[in-house]
Write an enzyme that holds these catalytic residues in place. Sequence first.
Site, PDB file in Angstrom:
ATOM      1  N   TYR A   1     -10.590 -63.522 -47.068  1.00  0.00           N
ATOM      2  CA  TYR A   1     -11.730 -64.926 -47.092  1.00  0.00           C
ATOM      3  C   TYR A   1     -12.090 -65.461 -47.844  1.00  0.00           C
ATOM      4  O   TYR A   1     -12.822 -66.103 -47.860  1.00  0.00           O
ATOM      5  CB  TYR A   1     -12.480 -64.259 -45.797  1.00  0.00           C
ATOM      6  CG  TYR A   1     -11.928 -64.334 -43.965  1.00  0.00           C
ATOM      7  CD1 TYR A   1     -10.721 -64.199 -44.644  1.00  0.00           C
ATOM      8  CD2 TYR A   1     -12.957 -65.451 -42.867  1.00  0.00           C
ATOM      9  CE1 TYR A   1     -10.261 -63.829 -42.743  1.00  0.00           C
ATOM     10  CE2 TYR A   1     -12.222 -64.823 -41.705  1.00  0.00           C
ATOM     11  CZ  TYR A   1     -10.786 -64.428 -41.299  1.00  0.00           C
ATOM     12  OH  TYR A   1     -10.392 -64.532 -40.492  1.00  0.00           O
TER      13      TYR A   1
ATOM     14  N   LYS B   1      -6.592 -50.511 -42.434  1.00  0.00           N
ATOM     15  CA  LYS B   1      -4.830 -49.765 -42.866  1.00  0.00           C
ATOM     16  C   LYS B   1      -4.845 -49.762 -43.980  1.00  0.00           C
ATOM     17  O   LYS B   1      -3.812 -49.743 -44.995  1.00  0.00           O
ATOM     18  CB  LYS B   1      -3.583 -51.567 -43.290  1.00  0.00           C
ATOM     19  CG  LYS B   1      -2.427 -51.081 -42.599  1.00  0.00           C
ATOM     20  CD  LYS B   1      -3.132 -50.310 -41.100  1.00  0.00           C
ATOM     21  CE  LYS B   1      -0.824 -49.917 -40.917  1.00  0.00           C
ATOM     22  NZ  LYS B   1      -0.869 -49.450 -39.544  1.00  0.00           N
TER      23      LYS B   1
ATOM     24  N   ASP C   1      -4.069 -50.274 -35.964  1.00  0.00           N
ATOM     25  CA  ASP C   1      -3.475 -50.680 -35.172  1.00  0.00           C
ATOM     26  C   ASP C   1      -4.295 -50.214 -33.732  1.00  0.00           C
ATOM     27  O   ASP C   1      -3.693 -50.142 -32.802  1.00  0.00           O
ATOM     28  CB  ASP C   1      -2.324 -50.712 -35.237  1.00  0.00           C
ATOM     29  CG  ASP C   1      -1.973 -49.608 -36.376  1.00  0.00           C
ATOM     30  OD1 ASP C   1      -2.915 -49.261 -37.361  1.00  0.00           O
ATOM     31  OD2 ASP C   1      -0.524 -49.574 -36.895  1.00  0.00           O
TER      32      ASP C   1
ATOM     33  N   ASP D   1     -13.103 -60.165 -37.544  1.00  0.00           N
ATOM     34  CA  ASP D   1     -13.156 -61.846 -37.255  1.00  0.00           C
ATOM     35  C   ASP D   1     -12.378 -61.520 -36.153  1.00  0.00           C
ATOM     36  O   ASP D   1     -12.427 -62.271 -35.031  1.00  0.00           O
ATOM     37  CB  ASP D   1     -12.655 -62.347 -38.204  1.00  0.00           C
ATOM     38  CG  ASP D   1     -12.325 -64.101 -37.763  1.00  0.00           C
ATOM     39  OD1 ASP D   1     -13.514 -64.463 -36.579  1.00  0.00           O
ATOM     40  OD2 ASP D   1     -11.743 -64.902 -38.446  1.00  0.00           O
TER      41      ASP D   1
END
Length: 354
Positions: A124, A191, A225, A249
Site C-alpha cells: 500500500y 505467506k 490462506d 485490510d
Amino acid sequence: MAHRITLVPGDGIGPEVAEAARLVIAAAGVHVDWDVQEAGQAVMDREGTPLPDRVLDAIRGSRTALKGPITTPVGTGFRSVNVALRRELDLFASIRPSRHLPGVPTRHPGVDLVVIRENTEDLYQGVEFERGSRDVRRLAEDLDELAGYRLRDDAGVTVKPISVSGTRRIVRFALEFARQHGRRKVTVGHKANIMRFSDGLFLSTALEIDRTDYPDIELDAMEIDELAMWLAWEPSVMDVLLLPNLYGDIVSDLCAGLVGGLGLAPGANLGWEYAVFEPVHGSAPDIAGRGVANPIAIILTSALMLRHLSEDDAAARMERAVAEVLEEGRVRTPDMGGTSTTEEVAGAIAARLG
Ligand code: ATP
C-alpha cells in the site's frame, strides 16, 4: 477533569453519526472538551485542501481524535486523505475488533477477535510502475539482470516493502495490546513460503521478538490462506490476528461481515503518540443526510476510545447499553431491518446510561 478530544465529523453520514456519539458519551457521564475540526469535501472549496494543517495540529495537541469517514475529492493531489492522516501522525497500527453482539443475526455466535493491521508498509505504499512507462522498462532491465526475471512488456508492477523495524514495532504493539485487553494469543498471518523476503521477514521478525515481558501471551503463526479457511469455518477460535497491510485490510472487512456488517464495526488507528478512532465504514453517500445511518459503529468506536483514555467503566457501560438495545431489537436502523432513525438509536442507548 474533561478530556480534550479532537472531533472530525467528516463527510456523508459522518456528521450524523458523530453527533450520536457525542450524545452517548455525554450520557455515560464522561466529560469531554470537544475541539471540532472540519475536514474532507466540505472544506475543500474554502481551504483548497481536504486535510488542512490545522486538523493535524489539533490532533497533535489533543493526542486523541474521534473521526468520521472522509472521502477524498478527485483532483486534490491526495490518493487518500485517510492514508495521508495516518502517515502524518505515524499511526502505524490499525485495530478492528469483531465481536458478536446479542440479537444480531450471524452464523458464528462465538466470535470475539481483534485484527491488528500494520498500516505503513507492504503493497500500500504506492510504489508502482505503470505498464508501458519508461520507468517500468528500466525496472524490467534491472529485474532481468538482478533476478533473471523476464517482465512481460505489458506488465505493471507494485512493490511490497516490509522491514524488520516496521515489523518489530507492530509486533510489540500487538503484544502490548493483547496484554492490556486481557487477550491470550496473537496469530501472525503470512505467506512466508512464497514471499520469503517480505512475508518471510515479517514472520521471522515476529517469532524472534523478545517476549519475556509477555509470559502469558502465546504467539503463533498461520498461512493467510489457512487463516481464511478457519475464519469461514470456525472463527470463534481466533483471538488477536496480526497481519501485514494488505491481508489486514481484507481480513478486517471479512471479520466485520462475520458479526453483522459495517454498521456495527468499530476501529482505531494508533501509533505510540497519537490515536485516531474511527468506524470502519465509509461516508455511505447513498443514505447521507436522511438521518438513518447506524450510529452503533461509531458508538462502539467511542467505547474503544474511552478505554484508551482509561475510562474503562464508562466504556463497559456503553458496550452493555449497545448490547441491550440490540438484544431487545425494538430500535434499529434500516440496515438492520428496522425503521428507526440514527437519533432514535442513539437516544435508546443513551437512555440506558442515564
Ligand atoms: P468509502 O469509499 O468511503 O469507503 P464505500 O461506499 O466503499 O465508501 P461505505 O460508505 O462504507 O463504503 O458503505 C457501503 C454501504 O454500506 C453504504 O453505501 C451503505 O449503504 C452501507 N453502510 C455503511 N455504513 C453504514 C452505516 N453506518 N449505517 C447504515 N448503512 C451503512
